[in-house]
Design an enzyme around this catalytic site. Structure first.
Site, PDB file in Angstrom:
ATOM      1  CG  HIS A  17      -1.990  -1.005   1.390  1.00 40.88           C
ATOM      2  ND1 HIS A  17      -2.195  -1.694   2.593  1.00 40.88           N
ATOM      3  CD2 HIS A  17      -2.958  -1.351   0.544  1.00 40.88           C
ATOM      4  CE1 HIS A  17      -2.807  -2.470   2.329  1.00 40.88           C
ATOM      5  NE2 HIS A  17      -3.442  -2.454   1.221  1.00 40.88           N
ATOM      6  CE  LYS A  41     -10.768  -7.734   2.021  1.00 37.43           C
ATOM      7  NZ  LYS A  41      -9.774  -6.848   1.702  1.00 37.43           N
ATOM      8  NE  ARG A  91      -2.242  -7.774  -3.815  1.00 39.88           N
ATOM      9  CZ  ARG A  91      -2.941  -7.914  -2.639  1.00 39.88           C
ATOM     10  NH1 ARG A  91      -2.403  -8.107  -1.746  1.00 39.88           N
ATOM     11  NH2 ARG A  91      -4.361  -8.384  -2.872  1.00 39.88           N
ATOM     12  CB  SER A 128      -4.009  -6.785   4.784  1.00 34.73           C
ATOM     13  OG  SER A 128      -3.712  -5.633   4.280  1.00 34.73           O
TER      14      SER A 128
END
Ligand code: PNS
Length: 158
Positions: A17, A41, A91, A128
């Protein structure tokens, strides 16, 4: 110089990030990092206030960056700060599939465009979710997160 919005759940913010923010600041100027809720989430680790605090510490070296919590839609957050566009980091091709659907939706409903920034190759594995897993079991996350983040996770898992 423009302002762009970089939304995410940032639970926690990591070096991938930070790299995207640094690239966006170089390309556009001002970056507003928006700590937001991802409905996929629901059970986070850090509170929203903790995510904001550690993100501010992790990004303190980039002067044109601000970090705020926003509720609601990313497009509304983008409009509220007069952002030129939303910025997202990529990514892998898996990220692209997810982000492309959101980008098309955000443009369709609100006319807000998304610009992708590829993360540096050295950070493509950083996530994460894995950071939370590793920290929970006492593993070493120092190559993936700035020190204030590692400290916050150590407290969270104490
Ligand atoms: O870091 P994440 O979890 O991939 O970030 C996802 C996030 C928070 C950017 C996304 O869930 C989001 O934009 N949430 C705000 C609500 C919203 O705008 N929903 C419509 C998406 S098309």
């Amino acid at each position: 110089m423009s302002t762009v919005l970089y939304p995410g759940s940032f639970d926690p913010i990591h070096y991938g990030h930070v790299d995207v923010v640094a690239q966006a600041a170089e390309l556009f100027g001002n970056v507003v990092v928006a700590v937001m809720h991802n409905p996929e989430k629901p059970s986070g680790l850090l509170t929203t206030a903790e995510r904001v605090r550690v993100a501010r510490e992790a990004l303190a070296h980039i002067p044109s960056v601000t970090v705020e919590a926003f509720a609601g839609l990313a497009v509304d957050a983008a409009k509220s700060v007069n952002a030129l566009c939303i910025v997202k980091g990529l990514r892998t091709s898996g990220d692209f599939e997810v982000e492309q659907q959101m980008a098309h939706t955000n443009y369709a409903v609100a006319g807000v465009r998304t610009v992708y920034v590829p993360c540096q190759p050295g950070f493509t594995h950083v996530s994460s979710r894995f950071i939370r897993d590793i920290a929970q079991h006492g593993g070493d996350i120092s190559s993936m997160v700035p020190a204030p983040v590692a400290a916050a996770l150590a407290v969270a898992f104490k």
